[in-house]
Design a protein around this motif. Structure first.
Motif, mmCIF file in Angstrom:
data_model
loop_
_atom_site.group_PDB
_atom_site.id
_atom_site.type_symbol
_atom_site.label_atom_id
_atom_site.label_comp_id
_atom_site.label_asym_id
_atom_site.label_seq_id
_atom_site.Cartn_x
_atom_site.Cartn_y
_atom_site.Cartn_z
ATOM 1 N N GLY A 88 0.758 -1.430 -0.116
ATOM 2 C CA GLY A 88 -0.032 -0.013 -0.103
ATOM 3 C C GLY A 88 0.940 1.235 0.129
ATOM 4 N N PHE A 89 0.656 2.303 -0.833
ATOM 5 C CA PHE A 89 1.348 3.259 -0.951
ATOM 6 C C PHE A 89 0.856 4.611 -0.392
ATOM 7 N N VAL A 90 1.510 5.513 0.311
ATOM 8 C CA VAL A 90 1.119 6.801 0.566
ATOM 9 C C VAL A 90 2.056 7.824 0.205
ATOM 10 N N PHE A 91 1.550 8.715 -0.504
ATOM 11 C CA PHE A 91 2.221 9.746 -1.126
ATOM 12 C C PHE A 91 2.284 10.990 -0.485
ATOM 13 N N GLN A 92 3.402 12.026 -0.632
ATOM 14 C CA GLN A 92 3.287 13.205 0.060
ATOM 15 C C GLN A 92 2.169 14.018 -0.667
ATOM 16 N N SER A 93 2.076 13.787 -1.900
ATOM 17 C CA SER A 93 1.154 14.930 -2.548
ATOM 18 C C SER A 93 -0.321 14.130 -2.828
ATOM 19 N N PHE A 94 -0.436 13.088 -2.012
ATOM 20 C CA PHE A 94 -1.943 12.242 -1.992
ATOM 21 C C PHE A 94 -2.210 11.466 -3.017
ATOM 22 N N HIS A 95 -2.075 12.018 -4.233
ATOM 23 C CA HIS A 95 -2.550 11.364 -5.466
ATOM 24 C C HIS A 95 -3.916 10.867 -5.359
ATOM 25 N N ARG A 153 -5.553 11.075 4.884
ATOM 26 C CA ARG A 153 -6.092 10.090 5.448
ATOM 27 C C ARG A 153 -6.927 9.162 4.378
ATOM 28 N N VAL A 154 -7.498 9.705 3.425
ATOM 29 C CA VAL A 154 -8.172 9.059 2.471
ATOM 30 C C VAL A 154 -6.954 8.079 1.768
ATOM 31 N N ALA A 155 -5.871 8.639 1.653
ATOM 32 C CA ALA A 155 -4.676 8.012 0.742
ATOM 33 C C ALA A 155 -4.441 6.855 1.848
ATOM 34 N N GLU B 334 -1.674 10.395 -12.636
ATOM 35 C CA GLU B 334 -2.692 9.521 -12.211
ATOM 36 C C GLU B 334 -2.321 7.889 -12.996
ATOM 37 N N ILE B 335 -1.552 8.053 -13.997
ATOM 38 C CA ILE B 335 -0.974 6.961 -14.583
ATOM 39 C C ILE B 335 -0.036 6.300 -13.577
ATOM 40 N N GLY B 336 0.648 7.130 -12.878
ATOM 41 C CA GLY B 336 1.717 6.478 -11.870
ATOM 42 C C GLY B 336 1.072 6.023 -10.620
ATOM 43 N N LEU B 337 -0.043 6.653 -10.209
ATOM 44 C CA LEU B 337 -0.697 6.041 -9.154
ATOM 45 C C LEU B 337 -1.417 4.777 -9.560
ATOM 46 N N ARG B 338 -2.103 4.845 -10.789
ATOM 47 C CA ARG B 338 -2.733 3.593 -11.134
ATOM 48 C C ARG B 338 -1.641 2.255 -11.046
ATOM 49 N N ARG B 339 -0.570 2.643 -11.575
ATOM 50 C CA ARG B 339 0.645 1.359 -11.557
ATOM 51 C C ARG B 339 0.982 1.304 -10.138
#
Lengths: 230, 427
Positions: A88-95, A153-155, B334-339
């Motif tokens: 599971g990934f959590v990113f700084q800019s949420f994405h 938190r959503v992320a 978005e592509i990165g996230l989906r990956r």
């Protein structure tokens, strides 16, 4: 046995003129259930290491084993499946995807994880996770309607949907104020307490000192990997 | 391609409605122009084929044409009175008929119909018509496949007694008798009165040009009557100059019997005419050959149309590709996230191809609708009946949507090849 094991791993980005050595000779083991922080200055290779652990990029040299399996032997399909199910990934800019509601952003994680659950069950579990991170009242909101802390938190809820064994967080508190940062870090610690392996990349040494182990990187090399007082 | 994927693709496109619409414009115009052009060419095709078919596909037509020497003289001596004598004669028609002869025990020709054009005014009281006066025989309707609407056509008995009767084409009848029934009424041709015995059904144009190609605007009188009432010589007076023309038969139509070779009969007729009319004042036309030649030309025309359609769609497709490439660049994260969430490269390819497919599918449907609308509008302006080839609608949609699949592939492949690490980086 180590869950994540790097042996003499290097990551080199070929560039015109001179290649960029993002990681050099990294040897590292992270056990299941550990909470580890990776610290270092900008450009030290922290994020590259995290993405490498998350199967988003391949080592240029050396060997990476995920739960005993050599990653280089896996094709795109197997690697993506492993990433979707176990990480599971959590990113700084949420994405978060702006077109989707909070609930749908969480459910998006199931799209590629192959969870084999019905829509109803998935929806129920997504709601539960959002309740757990304190966002039960924000299900139908769009990301632009949330604060930075709420978005993170959503992320985290999204990262937990596939019930992964590993959580990789890239500067999870980097865009948050102290209160929200503490709350997010608290959530990550709770996950570690629940038995998940948590790897956090951060600039914040105070925060890193609260993890079980702090790995310091400098110019792509591990300079210290000692246990912390926590 | 699953329904949920298409729904997701549609949702993504709706996020940028304006851009998606602009991207689809190329396909909309491409498909619309194809539908419209197909409709217009179908109208033209049916019109030309109809004209040829109305000449009769078992017919061979002999036409008298003003020879070059007469036309030159008209120009040279425009202020002098003169006499022009050319074209088919009745004796030649008998000769043609005799030379073709019977095929075994039955005649090779079902009928041979002569036609003679008379240059006279047609009027009923003060109402005049510029209809063409054609003298012919009773076999005319059968040979030209033209049926009677009211009353009857000219008969053999009319021919035998050189009766002063006539039949009207549908337009001529409407012009001369806008309200009443013309049958039984009297019409004045030149200074001679003729009793109307029948009105013909509307028939449409036959052949491509000439006064004989408008049967609806024609008044028919018995062939023999034309010589008895108007003489062999026709004189037209303009500005004090008299032009006298002696043409016994302007057109003769031979209906070849079923089972008899059209080509063989046409060859006999051609040889005979060539030997007697070296000046080129009689031309032999075989509608069946015209139709064959037209079909050959039509095949070429269709290739030209298909090429134009392909170019339109190519332009539309390139537009789609550019927009999808821009989309890809904008949706890098978005592509990165989906990956990161577990999407394979193939999942990314599928998503982007689904988006260009949906874009082109919707564009094609709009294109078909606007193309059909445009064709109807052109039809109304040009006053013709719009015809659509039914296959053109699904074909337009299939080709348009396939363009999306084709031109969406490159952006989709690029999106899938994007390095997730670089894609996730926030600038």
């Amino acid at each position: 046995m180590s869950l994540l094991k790097l042996d003499q791993v290097a990551k080199i980005y070929p560039m015109p003129g001179e290649d960029v050595h993002a990681l050099r000779q990294i040897t590292l083991e992270i056990d299941a259930g550990e909470c580890v922080s990776i610290v270092g200055s900008s450009g030290s290779g922290k994020t590259t290491l995290l993405y490498l652990l998350g199967l988003l990029t391949d080592p240029s040299r050396g060997e990476y084993r995920f739960d005993g399996a050599a990653v280089e032997d896996l094709g795109d399909r197997e690697r993506s499946a492993l990433r979707g199910r176990e990480i599971g990934f959590v990113f700084q800019s949420f994405h978060l995807l702006p077109q989707l509601s909070v609930l749908d952003n969480v459910r998006l994680a199931a799209r590629y994880a192959g969870l084999g659950e019905g829509v109803g069950a998935l929806q129920a579990r997504s709601r539960k996770l959002l309740e757990k991170v304190g966002l039960a009242h924000r299900l139908q909101h769009r990301p632009r309607e949330l604060s930075g802390g709420e978005m993170q938190r959503v992320a985290i809820a999204r990262a937990l949907l596939s019930e992964p064994s590993v959580i990789l967080a890239d500067e999870p508190t980097g865009n948050l104020d102290d209160t929200n940062g503490d709350r997010v870090f608290g959530l990550l610690q709770e996950l570690s307490d629940d038995g998940k392996t948590v790897v956090i990349v951060t600039h914040d040494l105070a925060l890193a000192s609260k993890t079980g182990r702090m790995i310091s990187l400098k110019d792509g090399e591990v300079v210290d990997g000692s246990l912390t007082a926590a | 391609m699953g329904l949920s994927l298409l729904r997701e693709a549609g949702g993504n496109l709706l996020l940028h409605k304006g851009r998606s619409f602009l991207a689809a414009l190329g396909i909309i115009f491409g498909v619309a122009s194809v539908i419209c052009m197909l409709s217009i060419s179908e109208v033209a095709r049916r019109d030309v084929i109809g004209r040829i078919e109305r000449l009769g596909l078992r017919n061979i037509i002999l036409d008298s044409r003003k020879p070059e020497r007469v036309r030159n003289r008209e120009k040279r001596d425009s202020e002098k009175s003169w006499l022009a004598n050319y074209g088919l004669t009745l004796r030649e028609l008998d000769l043609v008929s005799d030379t073709i002869g019977p095929q075994g025990s039955r005649p090779a020709l079902d009928a041979l119909v002569p036609m003679r054009i008379l240059f006279h005014d047609v009027r009923v009281g003060s109402v005049a018509s510029d209809a063409t006066i054609v003298a012919t025989t009773a076999d005319y309707p059968a040979v030209m496949n033209h049926s009677v609407s009211r009353g009857r056509f000219l008969s053999d008995a009319d021919e035998a007694v050189s009766a002063g009767v006539c039949a009207l084409g549908a337009t001529a009848a409407r012009e001369l008798f806008p309200l009443g029934n013309p049958v039984g009424q009297v019409v004045e041709i030149g200074s001679v009165h003729f009793k109307i015995v029948g009105v013909m059904e509307p028939h449409g144009q036959t052949g491509s040009s000439g006064v004989l190609s408008h049967p609806d605007k024609t008044v028919w009188i018995p062939f023999e009557t034309s010589f008895v009432r108007f003489g062999k010589l026709q004189v037209r007076r303009t500005s004090g100059v008299q032009e006298a023309t002696k043409v016994e038969v302007n057109r003769a139509v031979m209906k070849v019997a079923d089972g008899v070779s059209l080509r063989a009969v046409a060859s006999v007729a051609n040889n005979l005419i060539d030997s007697r009319h070296r000046g080129g004042d009689v031309v032999v036309t075989v509608p069946h050959t015209l139709l064959r030649e037209h079909r050959k030309a039509e095949r070429i025309f269709r290739w030209v149309m298909a090429s134009l359609a392909a170019i339109s769609l190519l332009v539309g497709g390139v537009g789609i590709m550019n927009i999808m490439l821009a989309n890809m660049a904008e949706r890098r994260q978005e592509i990165g996230l989906r990956r990161a969430l577990g999407a394979t490269r193939l999942d990314i390819v599928r998503l982007f191809i689904a988006e260009s497919f949906v874009l082109c599918l919707v564009g094609s449907v709009l294109g078909v609708a606007s193309g059909a609308g445009l064709a109807v509008l052109v039809g109304q302006l040009a006053q013709w009946t719009v015809v659509f080839e039914p296959i053109s609608f699904p074909l337009g949609i299939i080709v348009g949507a396939s363009t999306g699949l084709l031109f969406g592939t490159l952006p989709a492949m690029r999106a899938a090849r994007l390095d997730p690490v670089l894609a996730l980086r926030v600038e």
